[in-house]
Enzyme design. Sequence first.
Site, short mmCIF file in Angstrom:
data_model
loop_
_atom_site.label_atom_id
_atom_site.label_comp_id
_atom_site.label_asym_id
_atom_site.label_seq_id
_atom_site.Cartn_x
_atom_site.Cartn_y
_atom_site.Cartn_z
N ASN A 1 0.88 -1.17 0.00
CA ASN A 1 0.00 0.00 0.00
C ASN A 1 0.92 1.22 0.00
O ASN A 1 1.44 1.63 1.03
CB ASN A 1 -0.90 -0.02 1.24
CG ASN A 1 -1.87 1.15 1.27
OD1 ASN A 1 -1.77 2.05 0.43
ND2 ASN A 1 -2.78 1.14 2.21
N ARG B 1 -2.32 -1.96 -3.77
CA ARG B 1 -3.54 -1.18 -3.62
C ARG B 1 -3.42 0.03 -4.55
O ARG B 1 -2.44 0.76 -4.53
CB ARG B 1 -3.66 -0.69 -2.18
CG ARG B 1 -4.86 0.19 -2.02
CD ARG B 1 -4.87 0.88 -0.68
NE ARG B 1 -6.06 1.71 -0.58
CZ ARG B 1 -6.13 2.81 0.15
NH1 ARG B 1 -5.09 3.22 0.83
NH2 ARG B 1 -7.25 3.50 0.20
N HIS C 1 -12.75 2.89 -0.56
CA HIS C 1 -12.75 1.86 0.50
C HIS C 1 -13.43 0.57 0.00
O HIS C 1 -13.88 -0.25 0.81
CB HIS C 1 -13.57 2.31 1.74
CG HIS C 1 -12.94 3.41 2.55
ND1 HIS C 1 -13.70 4.34 3.22
CD2 HIS C 1 -11.65 3.70 2.81
CE1 HIS C 1 -12.90 5.18 3.86
NE2 HIS C 1 -11.65 4.81 3.63
N ARG D 1 -11.91 15.54 6.97
CA ARG D 1 -12.67 15.89 5.75
C ARG D 1 -14.11 16.24 6.10
O ARG D 1 -14.71 15.61 6.97
CB ARG D 1 -12.66 14.73 4.76
CG ARG D 1 -11.28 14.43 4.22
CD ARG D 1 -11.29 13.22 3.29
NE ARG D 1 -10.17 12.35 3.60
CZ ARG D 1 -10.13 11.06 3.32
NH1 ARG D 1 -11.12 10.48 2.69
NH2 ARG D 1 -9.07 10.35 3.65
N GLU E 1 -7.97 -5.14 4.55
CA GLU E 1 -7.87 -4.84 3.11
C GLU E 1 -6.69 -5.58 2.47
O GLU E 1 -6.77 -6.01 1.33
CB GLU E 1 -7.71 -3.33 2.92
CG GLU E 1 -8.99 -2.57 3.19
CD GLU E 1 -8.77 -1.13 3.62
OE1 GLU E 1 -8.24 -0.92 4.73
OE2 GLU E 1 -9.13 -0.22 2.86
#
Length: 354
Positions: free
Chosen positions: A7, A64, A153, A214, A337
């Site tokens: 990642n 990823r 996601h 955010r 993940e």
Amino acid sequence: MKILVINSGSSSIKYKLFEMPQESLLTKGALEHIGEKDALVPNHHAGLKTILSKVNSVQAVGHRVVHGAEKFNKPVVVNQNVINGIKKCCAIAPLHNPANLAGIMACQKLLPGVKQVAVFDTAFHQSIPPKAFIYGLPYIYYKNLGVRRYGFHGTSHQYVAIEASRILKKPLSKLKLITCHLGNGCSITAIDKGKSIDTSMGFTPLEGLVMGTRCGDLDPALITHLMHKVKLDTKQMNLILNKESGLKGISGLSNDMRILEAKANTGNKRASLAIDIFVYRIRKYIGAYLAVLGGIDALIFTAGIGEHQAKIRKEICKKLFFCLGKSPKIMVIPTNEELMIARQTYKLISTPRL
Ligand code: ADP
């Protein structure tokens, strides 16, 4: 088969090495502050060189990749075409895709002949229908510029949905699920028969829930209003929306939910307000997705806040039982993940192609 999952972010590279198909984790680690002053490694190539010196016998690499746009609706074995496709997506994911690509390029050089697979955060959401992915903007922006909801996601939402099906002993094809990924970034997805049919993040990962830093949903007219009033250019505005808003912006304290809970417990009003807003937005989305799905079998919580903060989960679920109807399960499922990427990499490279 040893599969390395990478990642690669703008200033960090996280990795996990799995033995597949046994799914055993052999080792993991992370390099941070890449390219920053006094960093241990100056760039992604050097970072991956360091990582590869710690692992051996890597037989395949799963990467990823944040944005695959409409071009990539499933994992793919990396070749020049794929690299060009990921490069094209850099225009709509300038913060993420270049770093993901840097990881792929470095591995290609450092592990010649080893198969690389790209797994896209957006791919799982490519099943979302047009009525949920087209914005109320001139259609030509979708056609010419690819302006639409993509969602992110995806690997995490898909992983916890598969886990839920395993735990509930019911095939995905018979399940309606709402999955809440609540970490620093937060998103929520409506899943019908194993397919994403709507999700809260949009063209970028800024839309939807209130997140660590955010803002999530807001009136789009506010952007030009604030740029004009506070005299902000696009870069400054983007920075405020992405890095200075959300829990951090509302509380004026932190983006870390653990800190906010502790402060709220000692009577800090802004910390309480930030938590209330966070919870309220999630409830609104759950209500919307309940209507979209027409009821659910399970509501799933995952990622840092979703997995570890029981009080927040309780607040979210408080008034929900009434609308949830025929006793759906409320589940906490730790996301993984990297394992999902390892599974997809293994599946892709071990399936004989005609
Ligand atoms: P990221 O999106 O960066 O992967 P995480 O999934 O680690 O984020 O979630 C980070 C959020 O989860 C923070 O708000 C943090 O306060 C909260 N959190 C609560 N408990 C934990 C925990 N035990 N470990 C990590 N994060 C936690």
